[in-house]
Scaffold this motif. Sequence first.
Motif, short mmCIF file in Angstrom:
data_model
loop_
_atom_site.label_atom_id
_atom_site.label_comp_id
_atom_site.label_asym_id
_atom_site.label_seq_id
_atom_site.Cartn_x
_atom_site.Cartn_y
_atom_site.Cartn_z
N GLU A 104 1.95 7.58 -6.19
CA GLU A 104 0.93 8.59 -6.48
C GLU A 104 1.35 9.97 -5.98
O GLU A 104 1.17 10.98 -6.67
N ASP B 243 0.83 -1.20 0.00
CA ASP B 243 0.00 0.00 0.00
C ASP B 243 0.87 1.26 0.00
O ASP B 243 0.54 2.26 -0.66
N VAL C 87 2.15 2.13 -3.45
CA VAL C 87 1.13 2.83 -4.25
C VAL C 87 1.04 4.28 -3.80
O VAL C 87 0.95 5.21 -4.63
#
Length: 1340
Positions: free
Chosen positions: A577, A570, A573
């Motif tokens: 981003e 997680d 990611v």
Amino acid sequence: MTQPRPDEFIPPPECPVFEPSWEEFADPFAFINKIRPIAEKTGICKVRPPPDWQPPFACDVDRLHFTPRIQRLNELEAQTRVKLNFLDQIAKFWELQGCTLKIPHVERKILDLYLLNKLVAEEGGFDAICRERRWTKIAMKMGFAPGRAVGSHLRAHYERILYPYNLFQAGANLLGGCIKTEAGGASENRPNLRRRMGSFVVKPESVKEVAAHVSLKAPHHQVDQYVCLVCGSGTDEDRLLLCDGCDDSYHTFCLIPPLHDVPKGDWRCPKCLALECNKPQEAFGFEQACRDYNLRAFGDMADSFKSDYFNLPVHMVPTELVEKEFWRLVSTIEEDVTVEYGADIASKEFGSGFPVRNGKFKVAPEDEVYLDSGWNLNNMPVMDPSVLTHVTADICGMKLPWLYVGMCFSSFCWHIEDHWSYSINYLHWGEPKTWYGAPGYAAEQLEEVMKKLAPELFEAQPDLLHQLVTIMNPNILMAHGVPIYRTNQCAGEFVITFPRAYHSGFNQGFNFAEAVNFCTVDWMPLGRQCVDHYRMLHRYCVFSHDELICKMASKAETLDVVLASAVQKDMAVMIREERELRERVQKMGVVHCQQTEYDLLPDDECQCARCRTTCYLSALTCPCNPEVLVCLHHAQDLCSCPVEGYTLHYRFTLDELYPMMKAIALRAESYNFWASHVTDILEAKLDKKKSLVEFHALIEESETRAFPENDLLRHLRMVTQDAEKCSCVAQQLLNGKRQTRSRLGGGKSQNQLTVEELKSFVRQLYNLPCSIHQAPLLKELLNHVEDFQQESEKVLAEETPSAVEIQCLLDVSSDFDVALPELPVLRERLEQARWLEAVQAASSWPASLSLDTMRRLIDQGVGLAPLSSVERAMARLQELLTVSEHWEDQVHNLIRARPHHCLEMLEAAVQEVENIPAYLPNCLQLKDAVSRAKEWLQDAENLQLGGRIPVLDALLDLVSQGRSIPVQLDPLPRLESLVSEVQAWKECAAKTFLTKNSPFTLLEVLCPRCEVSTGAQKSKGKRIKDFHCGKKKAAKLESLSDVERALSESKDSASAMATLGEVRLKEMEVLFSIRMANESKLLPAVNCSSLHVCVCQEAPKGSMLICELCRDAFHSNCVPSPSDPRSIQPWLCPHCRRSERPPLDRVLPLLASLQRLRVRLPEGDALRYLIERTVSWQHRMQQVSASWKLPALRDRLGSTPFAKVGIPGGLSSHKKEVGCGLDKKAKRRLEREGRCRTKKPQKKKPKLSKEKSREGKTAPTPSPSQLSDLSPSDDSEDDMVLCPAECCQQPEGDEVDWVQCDGSCNQWFHQVCVGVSPELAEKEDYICVSCTMKDGFVRK
């Protein structure tokens, strides 16, 4: 079971219910992870704790008080609320026009104005429907019955109420029918339509339109205080309306449409009306009750409401009834039911229902185990497996439980948990709570359906489903394809909802529940997805997901490897981003940066001004308003200032984030390597798949390194277990043995795999992440099965397949341990084929197709499966059976009918049944009877053909045959009568000739004796030969049976007389032999002592009697002596006296009656021959007496020619013939001389010419009675053509022999009719019977 009404609620299917053991119940997160693959498919599940798990209720009841929410049930349902909002708009529109809205009734039901308005809009509008006359269609769509003029009523109501409103919404002024005003109070006193739907009805009345031309606006006159804004005139002040909103003036007749009267209530001009109606609606929400309750007061109120509503004690109301009534109430606008719900009560303030450490509730020692229980909702969110334990803030409802106090019908609307987290609800006590849930994968589908069905609500509130204020009937959602499940949660039970699973429900009555959220490792990807979803909806977050990830990453050393691995993924990611967003902002021109401790700020100060997302890693601000910030996703929406003035606030630099991710990756490295390997082999394709051994090695490695339980490990174990089971089952299938097999008499298994299951199993083998060596073999087996199915399909497609082909297929299927769906069909078709073949075989051989065979075939066919060919054959067979049974019964009745039916009717019946292709015994019997009847009739006709006199034996046979034939034979009664008469004649003759208890038959008595002793056999042949010199040797006549047979077989009386003549000759020879033997015994030279005479066979002695016939001697005391010694009657011994000796006058009537019967019988021929012999003897005696001039004898014979003259029986008739030694020529000479003296000589014609014979053939034959009365006639040609014989046989042929009577009548007779042979006619004179009796002449 009664069918539900169309609008009645149908409960959805039940969700899974789990009952864990104590071992499973010990670890809640492990148990939830175990049931998750099953339960997440339904969105919700119910968990029943072990029976002994009963935590104490720890809430402070005395301190607990709350203010409940007010819930009006018909405002909860989405579609019902849309209708209510529409009605509010219509009511407001007409109220501002000074009118009170009254909803009309149609067909005794309140008119659904919303539906009417919607249908009219869908059909093209008011004008189009009126133009095309489709109001009846509108009425039918609204559920009204056709043909009752409902359409015209709907048009009138629409035109009065809805049409003006729609024109107003379209931007025009009031262009519809004018509304009659009614007195009404001020707007603040107007009734609320949501409460009073049952008492207020819309009933605006239209008035006649007034054609008015609106003039252009005229200039204002200063003298007029109020002028009309339309016409500019201040005249007609009594018709001038003043707006209660803006004080503008309008004439009533200047409005469009014009008003008939001045409204008595408040009136708004068109401008104010548009202003008021276009105001945005307030967001819908629950109101808070005005009263504060404690548990006892709320419980009393709740129980009183439920018992009053259902008129039953609260514990006796079925849950099904409450459920159906709830969904009925929320779907109607006609009933307004209001309940209260104590929801979202913070447990922090009043205490949880579960005991907690250091709480005010004193826990008993035996209940201390519940303080640390994982199922204690105060502990579950903060346990190590829960991700929420890393959220530092105490979030009510998520980390801290909320309390819920419910009453009947109080509900919780469709919603998903914050951040799409798990939730768990425990019902401490009270009545059940009914739940409805949809799985997480159907969340978007449910949202789309609700938006489609209630678009007006979502246009006003895009995040409506997050407000927990809207429900929709589960039946409606299911009808649109949304999977919905339900359950009833009882006291002491848990209900768990899974991530993004929509759920709703209501309470069955007064109860107390507690709920909290929790998040597991598998939730983390969904949590980030939820934040993106919230950003799109502009919904605030309860906590920052990025902050949670960073805090867990900062504790990398203490995290378990599974959680560390999830955090690493997680975080990767998140960093990717964030890097992209910062690069984009940098490209925009933002140059100022500032580090900000966002984790120290309150959440409301960190929210994006655009999407309300909590900012943690970065945000943008502008100096123009430093308190406003936006997330980097909405950098362009901050303000209109130059971007160069923006400031980028960040919590961590990227250089600080990478070490954090590296640390968490280091913690999860060993697990990641293992997980990566596991992932690789689980995702391997085709030939790259690993064996089952490597799967076991990975599981052993996880156990060796003590990896915690996680989804990947569970998945690996599950796949391995599945592979092992598949391998075992595959091997059993290949071996033809299954552990679950249950053989029934050597038959197939009860639990065989179907073909689809075999296909699925083979696919499963090839879809397994590991390779199974049995898979290719099973694939080959599947190919054979599919080939079998193709062949079966081809055979079954045939109309009438061969039974041999089907049996071959069944034999092939025995090698497959698979449940083949074709097998039952093939077995059925095999039975059908065999039956059809049996029917065909029976039909091809009608002689074997009996009624029993047809019935048996039909009984067998009834049990067969339906098939067109079978049904056709069955129909044909049934029809044939019906026809056959009909004709069998009918023919049976025809045969058994008394009296019998005529031949013509039976022949017609035979023709009818001739073409029936079946074996019908009665019909065959009828056919045989008809055939026999025809033959019988032919035989009867042949029997009397040409005037032929039938023989008695032939007649008896014919009558016997006729009686056995079940046909009406017209000659039969006549023949039976004739036979009866013959039998009567025979009885009469027997009484005449036979002595009492005579051992002899009538024929024995009447015929000459043919049985001879042994002593006379040698001379018999010679004497017969001498007598029949030159003639053909006759048949042997050595016994009475031979004589009787010869007489029966004789063609006519002449041949019968000839036969009897032969017997007479034999009798004469026997007589000569006996007489000579007996006379020789009595010669004087013979020694008398050696003689054996008499019946006693002793020597002669004393007075002896000599038999006149056999000349044997008898002792007078051994035999009956003559009764009168002076009698002239000769004495006969017992051997010679065989019968009575009746006088001739008694015998002649017998012969006459026999001649009238016209039947030949041996006894009759014998009697006739006997009479002729007697008459002949009398004739000769007369001749002897005349030639020897014996007057005394002549007088005695002439005066009483028949008196006391016995008819000889047997050999006695030859007595005088033996004693007479006259020469035959002398006799004939004397006879001629005597006739010459008494009568003129006539020409003798012994034989008639051929021509005269032909004429005689055509002459009619007189009856016997006529013949008996014939008188002597002249010898004329006319008389000679008729044979006056009493029993004329009417002989036919080229030549017929005739003989003329030498008596006084001179009539011509057929020689065959009077028993005279041609030789005898040439040698001797013939005297007929009549002349014999009349003139006393005797045949020579």
